[in-house]
Design a protein around this motif. Structure first.
Motif, short mmCIF file in Angstrom:
data_model
loop_
_atom_site.label_atom_id
_atom_site.label_comp_id
_atom_site.label_asym_id
_atom_site.label_seq_id
_atom_site.Cartn_x
_atom_site.Cartn_y
_atom_site.Cartn_z
N VAL A 133 0.57 -1.23 0.01
CA VAL A 133 -0.01 -0.04 0.05
C VAL A 133 1.01 1.23 -0.02
CG1 VAL A 133 -1.67 1.35 1.36
CG2 VAL A 133 -1.83 -1.15 1.12
N TYR A 134 2.08 1.37 0.65
CA TYR A 134 2.70 2.44 0.88
C TYR A 134 3.53 2.83 -0.33
CZ TYR A 134 6.28 5.77 2.49
OH TYR A 134 7.52 6.66 2.64
N GLN A 135 3.88 1.63 -0.93
CA GLN A 135 4.83 1.76 -2.43
C GLN A 135 3.62 2.35 -3.29
OE1 GLN A 135 6.44 -1.68 -3.15
NE2 GLN A 135 8.03 -1.71 -1.68
N GLU A 136 2.49 2.04 -3.40
CA GLU A 136 1.39 2.45 -4.61
C GLU A 136 1.13 3.76 -4.15
OE1 GLU A 136 -1.86 -0.27 -4.50
OE2 GLU A 136 -0.75 -1.99 -5.48
N VAL A 137 0.80 4.23 -3.00
CA VAL A 137 0.66 5.53 -2.60
C VAL A 137 1.72 6.62 -2.96
CG1 VAL A 137 0.01 7.09 -0.82
CG2 VAL A 137 -1.23 4.79 -0.95
N THR A 138 3.10 6.20 -2.53
CA THR A 138 4.07 6.81 -2.92
C THR A 138 4.26 7.18 -4.22
OG1 THR A 138 5.45 5.09 -2.39
CG2 THR A 138 5.15 6.61 -0.47
N SER A 139 4.39 6.01 -5.04
CA SER A 139 4.49 6.28 -6.60
C SER A 139 3.37 6.92 -7.22
CB SER A 139 4.49 4.73 -7.21
OG SER A 139 3.35 4.39 -7.04
N GLU A 140 2.09 7.03 -6.69
CA GLU A 140 1.13 7.86 -7.32
C GLU A 140 1.49 9.27 -6.84
OE1 GLU A 140 -1.98 8.73 -9.57
OE2 GLU A 140 -1.20 6.77 -9.53
N ALA A 141 1.87 9.47 -5.88
CA ALA A 141 2.02 10.79 -5.10
C ALA A 141 3.30 11.37 -6.24
CB ALA A 141 2.44 10.95 -3.78
N ALA A 142 4.27 10.60 -6.32
CA ALA A 142 5.54 11.14 -7.01
C ALA A 142 4.86 11.73 -8.51
CB ALA A 142 6.54 9.91 -7.33
N ARG A 143 3.98 10.79 -9.05
CA ARG A 143 3.45 11.17 -10.42
C ARG A 143 2.56 12.31 -10.37
NH1 ARG A 143 2.79 5.32 -11.15
NH2 ARG A 143 0.71 5.65 -10.20
N MET A 144 1.91 12.50 -9.45
CA MET A 144 1.27 13.87 -9.11
C MET A 144 2.34 15.06 -8.87
SD MET A 144 -1.90 13.36 -9.50
CE MET A 144 -2.55 15.01 -8.77
N THR A 145 3.33 14.84 -8.00
CA THR A 145 4.41 16.01 -8.00
C THR A 145 4.96 16.29 -9.15
OG1 THR A 145 4.44 15.22 -5.62
CG2 THR A 145 6.36 16.59 -6.54
N GLN A 146 5.38 15.33 -9.95
CA GLN A 146 5.98 15.55 -11.29
C GLN A 146 5.08 16.17 -12.30
OE1 GLN A 146 7.29 11.74 -13.18
NE2 GLN A 146 8.29 13.10 -14.94
N TRP A 147 3.80 15.91 -12.11
CA TRP A 147 3.07 16.63 -13.20
C TRP A 147 2.72 18.14 -12.72
CZ3 TRP A 147 -1.76 19.11 -11.49
CH2 TRP A 147 -2.56 19.58 -12.72
N LEU A 148 2.82 18.28 -11.24
CA LEU A 148 2.47 19.92 -10.70
C LEU A 148 3.99 20.44 -11.20
CD1 LEU A 148 1.31 19.22 -7.33
CD2 LEU A 148 0.13 20.49 -9.01
#
Length: 360
Positions: A133-148
């Protein structure tokens, strides 16, 4: 099979107007599906003018001249739009970027909370599940941050298009309000002169959809505004961003409130921890949601036919699958419109079978 189809046609399409109305609905649906992106400013302007027309009607009912009422309502709308673009939107964007910067700290704290779960509930939660769960959430957050980070460069054409839409929207809204009667008369000339069925269905749809759309606009302002005031008083971070999410969540009953509770609870937990402040935030948020569902909604939508929760979920899934985010946003108004059309649709009653001759 042919007999069944013939029976359905005689029952639901025995009136010529019903056939014409069905063709109009099909053409309008195809136009939105294939040209929705191109006509987005026009569709948005029609919806906004539809909302504002109710206020114009109330002002004219109080004796104010129609031209003065239209100008006054349009100036109020223009002020709200300018305030949103130059007041609320920059504040929300600042809080979004700030939240993205705080994401690493939030995820470190979330990891510490998650690591305690296998120790406290070893039979229910495993360390492997927590890590997944932690890896999936952090990877999704990394993609959102990169998009920002890349948003300012990659989306310049989109920003230019949005600016053009923001200029076109007020112009279209003004002319839709000013020339409403002329436009409706022009459309009416394309329809049959004798159209009692269409007039009846239009009256039903106008009553249901107008009450729903205008009521939702008022509900968004009240719920979002009260949430912002409450969160600011409680010292909740990202109050503007969360209040905007809470306000927009009322567009999708049941589902929206359930989804938006997650970010509210997470940010309150990471800001205050397990303590009285967190409890106060969640209690106040629950009170706002309770007052919205049990007081505000019955008052605003007393004249609107309620949709069953199953119908709401199906409408969100269907229209969201067709039009994406805009389909989710307008799923309930579209479902309300379809329900009003079906309620007013003429149905030929089945004739009772002829009486059987008595045997002598």
């Amino acid at each position: 099979m042919v007999r069944i189809l013939r029976g359905l046609a005689e029952k639901y399409f025995s009136d010529d107007e019903a056939v014409i109305l069905l063709l109009l609905l099909v053409v309008a649906t195809l136009a939105v599906v294939f040209f929705g992106a191109m006509l987005a400013p026009v569709i948005a302007a029609v919806i906004v003018a539809f909302i504002l027309q109710g206020l114009v009607g109330k002002l004219t009912g109080w004796g104010i001249p129609e031209s003065l009422a239209i100008v006054g309502v349009f100036l109020v709308f223009l002020g709200v739009l300018v305030g949103f673009l130059f007041g609320l939107l920059p504040l929300v964007w600042t809080q979004v970027t700030s939240l993205a910067g705080e994401a690493p700290r939030i995820f470190r704290e979330m990891q510490s909370y998650l690591e305690l779960l296998p120790e406290q509930y070893p039979s229910l939660v495993s360390i492997e599940a927590v890590n997944t769960v932690y890896q999936e959430v952090t990877s999704e957050a990394a993609r959102m941050t990169q998009w920002l980070v890349s948003f300012s460069l990659s989306s310049i054409p989109d920003l230019v298009a949005i600016l053009i839409y923001m200029v076109l929207l007020p112009i279209l809204v003004f002319f839709f309000l000013k020339d409403r009667a002329l436009l409706l008369a022009s459309i009416g000339r394309l329809l049959p002169h004798q159209r009692p069925l269409m007039a009846h269905i239009w009256e039903e749809v106008n009553l249901q959809c107008a009450n729903y759309v205008r009521g939702k606009a008022v509900e968004i302002l009240i719920v979002g505004g009260s949430t912002y005031i409450a969160f600011k008083l409680l010292g909740m971070p990202y109050a503007a961003l969360l209040s905007l999410l809470v306000g927009l969540s009322v567009v999708i009953p049941y589902i929206g409130a359930a989804v938006v509770t997650i970010p509210v609870a997470m940010i309150a937990l990471f800001a205050f921890g397990w303590g009285s402040q967190f409890i106060w935030v969640m209690v106040v948020y629950g009170v706002i949601q309770g007052l919205d569902g049990n007081v505000l909604v019955p008052v605003l939508f007393s004249e609107v036919n309620n949709l069953h929760p199953v119908v709401i979920i199906v409408a969100v899934l269907f229209f969201g699958g067709i039009w994406g985010l805009w389909g989710v946003f307008f799923a309930i108004p579209l479902a309300t419109m379809l329900k009003a059309i079906f309620s007013a649709w003429p149905v030929k009653e089945d004739l009772p079978p002829p009486p059987r001759a008595e045997e002598g």
